[in-house]
Design an enzyme around this catalytic site. Sequence first.
Site, PDB file in Angstrom:
ATOM      1  N   LYS A  90       1.121  -1.108   0.044  1.00  0.00           N
ATOM      2  CA  LYS A  90      -0.197   0.216   0.097  1.00  0.00           C
ATOM      3  C   LYS A  90       0.722   0.946  -0.196  1.00  0.00           C
ATOM      4  O   LYS A  90       1.056   2.645   0.838  1.00  0.00           O
ATOM      5  CB  LYS A  90      -0.746  -0.334   1.681  1.00  0.00           C
ATOM      6  CG  LYS A  90      -1.849  -1.056   1.478  1.00  0.00           C
ATOM      7  CD  LYS A  90      -2.630  -1.283   2.543  1.00  0.00           C
ATOM      8  CE  LYS A  90      -3.246  -2.464   2.103  1.00  0.00           C
ATOM      9  NZ  LYS A  90      -2.846  -3.754   2.781  1.00  0.00           N
TER      10      LYS A  90
HETATM   11  O1  LIG Z   1      -9.464  -3.930   1.632  1.00  0.00           O
HETATM   12  C1  LIG Z   1      -7.761  -4.430   2.196  1.00  0.00           C
HETATM   13  C2  LIG Z   1      -7.107  -4.099   1.578  1.00  0.00           C
HETATM   14  C3  LIG Z   1      -6.076  -5.366   1.701  1.00  0.00           C
HETATM   15  N1  LIG Z   1      -6.371  -6.339   2.317  1.00  0.00           N
HETATM   16  C4  LIG Z   1      -4.926  -7.327   2.988  1.00  0.00           C
HETATM   17  O2  LIG Z   1      -6.059  -8.351   2.260  1.00  0.00           O
HETATM   18  C5  LIG Z   1      -5.092  -9.814   3.799  1.00  0.00           C
HETATM   19  C6  LIG Z   1      -5.884  -9.706   4.218  1.00  0.00           C
HETATM   20  O3  LIG Z   1      -6.631 -11.019   5.799  1.00  0.00           O
HETATM   21  P1  LIG Z   1      -7.477 -12.230   6.023  1.00  0.00           P
HETATM   22  O4  LIG Z   1      -6.651 -12.642   6.994  1.00  0.00           O
HETATM   23  O5  LIG Z   1      -7.799 -13.344   5.052  1.00  0.00           O
HETATM   24  O6  LIG Z   1      -8.606 -11.182   6.900  1.00  0.00           O
HETATM   25  C7  LIG Z   1      -4.945  -8.688   4.599  1.00  0.00           C
HETATM   26  O7  LIG Z   1      -2.766  -8.669   4.136  1.00  0.00           O
HETATM   27  C8  LIG Z   1      -5.475  -7.162   4.642  1.00  0.00           C
HETATM   28  O8  LIG Z   1      -4.126  -6.480   5.022  1.00  0.00           O
HETATM   29  C9  LIG Z   1      -7.516  -6.480   3.429  1.00  0.00           C
HETATM   30  O9  LIG Z   1      -8.321  -7.587   4.389  1.00  0.00           O
HETATM   31  N2  LIG Z   1      -8.365  -5.241   2.855  1.00  0.00           N
END
Ligand SMILES: O=c1ccn([C@@H]2O[C@H](COP(=O)(O)O)[C@@H](O)[C@H]2O)c(=O)[nH]1
Length: 266
Positions: A90
């Site tokens: 990001k």
């Molecule tokens: O809008 C967003 C952008 C990035 N993320 C990232 O994706 C993964 C989600 O992890 P989970 O454990 O499957 O919930 C994580 O790296 C976030 O920083 C997001 O969730 N939402």
Amino acid sequence: MTRHELVNTIREKQSLLCVGLDPDLNRIPARYDGNVLQFNRDVIDATRRYCVAYKPNTAFYEAMGLEGLSILQQTITYIGQDHFIIADAKRGDIGNTSRYYARFAFETLGADAITVAPYMGTDSVEPFLEYDGKWSVLLALTSNAGSDDFQHTPQEGGEPLYEKVMRRAQLWGSADQLMFVCGATQAERFADLRRIAPDHFFLVPGIGAQGGDLEAVCRYGLNEEGGLLINSSRGILYADDPGQAAHDLQRQMAVYLNKFAPGLSQ
Ligand SMILES: O=c1ccn([C@@H]2O[C@H](COP(=O)(O)O)[C@@H](O)[C@H]2O)c(=O)[nH]1
């Protein structure tokens, strides 16, 4: 990896799955004794046949200091060329600085894509787009509750801010180099998101631990090329059997591909 290769991989594997590699020392099984690289390698070995992409979130590695950066780099090398690799960092700053963020992701790490915060505008994103064959994944409508704070704010003409971002960004780069982050927790908006950007891939985090709706995302988000990379991090990493968790998701995705994008079925 090119768009053509990505679409072929989706078709061959009948999968839209992106495995998030977010190693949390507090959650890695005790048998690893804190060996994050081995944990990542085992997860990759168990999941590689079911997924088309991996998404290491750089925060988890940066927090480990120099060793974490080395683990990140070794993890990306271990994944190899057959999977699409997204450095979820990001980034985005004045152009001169963005150039170095881009160099880190694409040259130092060798990732295919990096997530980029677009809110500093054109010149903050351009340096990422200057890399041929690499991808920028712009935050559009994120999965978290705080996305309500700014992303829905109506702009002139009434369009929400996320829509303005998606429309403006399509003037900066093509669907061969730009993707958008669209959270699975925003499934009710997916028909709209797809209307705004019919040809672009969406990176979709938020299924699993965040409770997003996989079926609705596929129903409204799939296009003729798939157009979705659907991420699960904690739901796979900390499952009793990560390979099984990935396989279960892949099987559901194959059903939805068959139902909502039959042209991609084998
Ligand atoms: O809008 C967003 C952008 C990035 N993320 C990232 O994706 C993964 C989600 O992890 P989970 O454990 O499957 O919930 C994580 O790296 C976030 O920083 C997001 O969730 N939402």
